[in-house]
Design a protein around this motif. Structure first.
Motif, PDB file in Angstrom:
ATOM      1  N   ALA A 160      -1.647  -3.591  -4.626  1.00 47.34           N
ATOM      2  CA  ALA A 160      -1.669  -3.835  -3.182  1.00 47.34           C
ATOM      3  C   ALA A 160      -3.002  -4.440  -2.754  1.00 47.34           C
ATOM      4  N   ARG A 161      -4.083  -3.911  -3.304  1.00 50.79           N
ATOM      5  CA  ARG A 161      -5.416  -4.423  -2.968  1.00 50.79           C
ATOM      6  C   ARG A 161      -5.555  -5.886  -3.378  1.00 50.79           C
ATOM      7  N   ASN A 162      -5.080  -6.219  -4.555  1.00 48.41           N
ATOM      8  CA  ASN A 162      -5.177  -7.603  -5.023  1.00 48.41           C
ATOM      9  C   ASN A 162      -4.388  -8.555  -4.133  1.00 48.41           C
ATOM     10  N   GLN A 163      -3.243  -8.099  -3.650  1.00 46.15           N
ATOM     11  CA  GLN A 163      -2.453  -8.943  -2.754  1.00 46.15           C
ATOM     12  C   GLN A 163      -3.173  -9.142  -1.424  1.00 46.15           C
ATOM     13  N   ARG A 164      -3.831  -8.085  -0.936  1.00 44.28           N
ATOM     14  CA  ARG A 164      -4.587  -8.218   0.316  1.00 44.28           C
ATOM     15  C   ARG A 164      -5.761  -9.175   0.131  1.00 44.28           C
ATOM     16  N   LEU A 165      -6.447  -9.060  -0.993  1.00 43.24           N
ATOM     17  CA  LEU A 165      -7.594  -9.931  -1.246  1.00 43.24           C
ATOM     18  C   LEU A 165      -7.172 -11.394  -1.329  1.00 43.24           C
ATOM     19  N   THR A 166      -6.004 -11.632  -1.882  1.00 44.20           N
ATOM     20  CA  THR A 166      -5.496 -13.006  -1.948  1.00 44.20           C
ATOM     21  C   THR A 166      -5.321 -13.581  -0.546  1.00 44.20           C
ATOM     22  N   LYS A 167      -4.775 -12.773   0.355  1.00 40.73           N
ATOM     23  CA  LYS A 167      -4.600 -13.224   1.739  1.00 40.73           C
ATOM     24  C   LYS A 167      -5.945 -13.395   2.438  1.00 40.73           C
TER      25      LYS A 167
ATOM     26  N   GLU B  71       0.843  -1.203   0.000  1.00 41.12           N
ATOM     27  CA  GLU B  71       0.000   0.000   0.000  1.00 41.12           C
ATOM     28  C   GLU B  71       0.875   1.249   0.000  1.00 41.12           C
ATOM     29  N   LEU B  72       0.550   2.195  -0.873  1.00 47.52           N
ATOM     30  CA  LEU B  72       1.311   3.432  -0.968  1.00 47.52           C
ATOM     31  C   LEU B  72       0.868   4.381   0.144  1.00 47.52           C
ATOM     32  N   ILE B  73       1.827   4.816   0.949  1.00 54.09           N
ATOM     33  CA  ILE B  73       1.543   5.678   2.092  1.00 54.09           C
ATOM     34  C   ILE B  73       2.139   7.060   1.850  1.00 54.09           C
ATOM     35  N   ALA B  74       1.328   8.088   2.012  1.00 53.54           N
ATOM     36  CA  ALA B  74       1.813   9.461   1.865  1.00 53.54           C
ATOM     37  C   ALA B  74       2.447   9.916   3.174  1.00 53.54           C
ATOM     38  N   ALA B  75       3.590  10.556   3.087  1.00 50.90           N
ATOM     39  CA  ALA B  75       4.327  10.965   4.285  1.00 50.90           C
ATOM     40  C   ALA B  75       3.502  11.880   5.182  1.00 50.90           C
ATOM     41  N   GLU B  76       2.698  12.731   4.587  1.00 53.78           N
ATOM     42  CA  GLU B  76       1.942  13.701   5.388  1.00 53.78           C
ATOM     43  C   GLU B  76       0.883  13.038   6.260  1.00 53.78           C
ATOM     44  N   TYR B  77       0.493  11.792   5.914  1.00 54.20           N
ATOM     45  CA  TYR B  77      -0.535  11.102   6.696  1.00 54.20           C
ATOM     46  C   TYR B  77       0.021   9.926   7.496  1.00 54.20           C
ATOM     47  N   ALA B  78       1.300   9.679   7.397  1.00 54.69           N
ATOM     48  CA  ALA B  78       1.879   8.474   7.997  1.00 54.69           C
ATOM     49  C   ALA B  78       2.069   8.610   9.502  1.00 54.69           C
ATOM     50  N   ASP B  79       1.881   7.491  10.179  1.00 55.82           N
ATOM     51  CA  ASP B  79       2.192   7.386  11.605  1.00 55.82           C
ATOM     52  C   ASP B  79       3.318   6.366  11.724  1.00 55.82           C
ATOM     53  N   TYR B  80       4.519   6.849  11.967  1.00 59.34           N
ATOM     54  CA  TYR B  80       5.690   5.972  11.881  1.00 59.34           C
ATOM     55  C   TYR B  80       5.657   4.834  12.888  1.00 59.34           C
ATOM     56  N   GLU B  81       5.117   5.075  14.064  1.00 59.60           N
ATOM     57  CA  GLU B  81       5.102   4.021  15.077  1.00 59.60           C
ATOM     58  C   GLU B  81       4.289   2.819  14.608  1.00 59.60           C
ATOM     59  N   ASP B  82       3.226   3.076  13.857  1.00 61.73           N
ATOM     60  CA  ASP B  82       2.389   1.989  13.350  1.00 61.73           C
ATOM     61  C   ASP B  82       3.058   1.245  12.199  1.00 61.73           C
ATOM     62  N   TYR B  83       3.873   1.956  11.437  1.00 55.48           N
ATOM     63  CA  TYR B  83       4.442   1.377  10.220  1.00 55.48           C
ATOM     64  C   TYR B  83       5.908   0.987  10.368  1.00 55.48           C
ATOM     65  N   LYS B  84       6.497   1.254  11.518  1.00 51.49           N
ATOM     66  CA  LYS B  84       7.930   1.042  11.722  1.00 51.49           C
ATOM     67  C   LYS B  84       8.341  -0.381  11.356  1.00 51.49           C
TER      68      LYS B  84
ATOM     69  N   THR C  38       2.294   9.961 -11.115  1.00 50.29           N
ATOM     70  CA  THR C  38       1.024  10.511 -11.572  1.00 50.29           C
ATOM     71  C   THR C  38      -0.122   9.809 -10.843  1.00 50.29           C
ATOM     72  N   LYS C  39      -1.331  10.303 -11.036  1.00 49.44           N
ATOM     73  CA  LYS C  39      -2.500   9.649 -10.444  1.00 49.44           C
ATOM     74  C   LYS C  39      -2.627   8.218 -10.954  1.00 49.44           C
ATOM     75  N   GLN C  40      -2.271   8.016 -12.214  1.00 53.04           N
ATOM     76  CA  GLN C  40      -2.337   6.674 -12.791  1.00 53.04           C
ATOM     77  C   GLN C  40      -1.325   5.743 -12.128  1.00 53.04           C
ATOM     78  N   ASP C  41      -0.118   6.246 -11.886  1.00 47.52           N
ATOM     79  CA  ASP C  41       0.908   5.445 -11.209  1.00 47.52           C
ATOM     80  C   ASP C  41       0.424   5.029  -9.822  1.00 47.52           C
ATOM     81  N   ILE C  42      -0.146   5.982  -9.113  1.00 47.66           N
ATOM     82  CA  ILE C  42      -0.630   5.725  -7.753  1.00 47.66           C
ATOM     83  C   ILE C  42      -1.758   4.703  -7.772  1.00 47.66           C
ATOM     84  N   GLN C  43      -2.642   4.812  -8.771  1.00 50.45           N
ATOM     85  CA  GLN C  43      -3.764   3.885  -8.882  1.00 50.45           C
ATOM     86  C   GLN C  43      -3.287   2.470  -9.189  1.00 50.45           C
ATOM     87  N   ILE C  44      -2.284   2.347 -10.038  1.00 52.61           N
ATOM     88  CA  ILE C  44      -1.740   1.025 -10.382  1.00 52.61           C
ATOM     89  C   ILE C  44      -1.147   0.354  -9.148  1.00 52.61           C
ATOM     90  N   ILE C  45      -0.395   1.118  -8.364  1.00 54.01           N
ATOM     91  CA  ILE C  45       0.204   0.575  -7.138  1.00 54.01           C
ATOM     92  C   ILE C  45      -0.887   0.182  -6.148  1.00 54.01           C
TER      93      ILE C  45
END
Length: 262
Positions: A85-92, A12-25, A74-81
């Motif tokens: 990520a979503r497909n990998q989560r759905l597989t799990k 999953e693509l995480i934007a720095a401005e919204y990230a909580d490092y303790e959760d993602y460390k 670009t928005k397209q790049d972000i959407q592809i990523i």
């Protein structure tokens, strides 16, 4: 860099401005070179606000290439990523949905097999579960687009319309506090999981197990009118619809998806 990928959520693509490092460390990596990165929080330098960013642990020449490429997403790049990520989560989720649902705070699922046995012995209970299956099948969009967003708000605001037993309140409070900075991402994954649960044929057994728990008389004691009213009446059906759709969404919202995903 403006973005990093959270490997534990399928990239999953995480934007720095919204990230909580303790959760993602320990789970953040560069989208380009896949090297670990850490979050540098926003700060002020010479009266100029420097925004939050992700920084590589290692200082190597190639890093500038990563920062340049990520900066041109670009928005397209972000959407592809995001789709990958979503497909990998759905597989799990297809493999481990029941395991994940056991972590929910709304209802214990430990007795589902005993409840299933009761459903085979008691015709009325079996009929209610069958009707519950119909309710889910016929109200997929209503649950996803109406009930789920409403339950998100009620839960987050600790609305009294979501009845929580006193002894469980500290656990729910801790849950909300832990997910406060990630609420949007948490709800996004909860919706993905709920949608899969509702529409996939592979989830039919999981739907049945959950309904065995939610429709059992010991659980319905919290809604005595569902035990007292005639199940053939419109009034009962309306109350059952409201009860079941709310409880289903609450179950999915009280799984700590970000924490338990591996």
């Amino acid at each position: 860099m403006k973005y990093a990928i959270l490997v534990k959520l399928g990239g999953e693509l995480i934007a720095a401005e919204y990230a909580d490092y303790e959760d993602y460390k320990g789970f953040l990596k560069c989208p380009i070179c896949r090297e670990p990165v850490f979050l540098r929080k926003a700060y002020t330098r010479n009266n100029i606000q420097v925004p939050s960013s992700f920084v590589h642990h290692k200082s190597i020449p190639e890093i500038s290439v990563c920062e340049l490429r990520v900066g041109k997403y670009t928005k397209q790049d972000i959407q592809i990523i995001a789709t990958t990520a979503r497909n990998q989560r759905l597989t799990k989720l297809k493999i481990s949905m029941w395991k994940y649902l056991k972590y929910n705070l709304a209802i214990s699922l430990k007795s589902w097999s005993n409840y299933a046995k009761d459903a085979k012995k008691v015709k009325l209970l079996g009929d209610i579960i069958d009707y519950g299956m119909q309710v889910l099948e016929n109200n997929i969009q209503f649950i996803l687009e109406n009930t789920l967003p409403r339950t998100e708000i009620l839960f987050k605001n600790k609305d009294t319309r979501i009845a929580i037993v006193t002894e469980m309140q500290p656990f729910f409070d801790a849950f909300l506090k832990e997910n406060k900075s990630n609420w949007q991402l948490h709800c996004k994954i909860a919706k993905e999981a709920l949608e899969l649960f509702l529409i996939s044929n592979s989830m039919k057994e999981i739907r049945y197990r959950l309904l065995c728990c939610l429709c059992h008389p010991t659980v319905l004691q919290s809604m005595p009118e569902l035990l007292d009213l005639d199940t053939e009446t419109d009034e009962w059906r309306q109350k059952f619809l409201a009860y079941l759709t709310l409880q289903i969404t609450f179950v999915f919202l009280t799984v700590n998806w970000i924490k338990i995903f591996d």
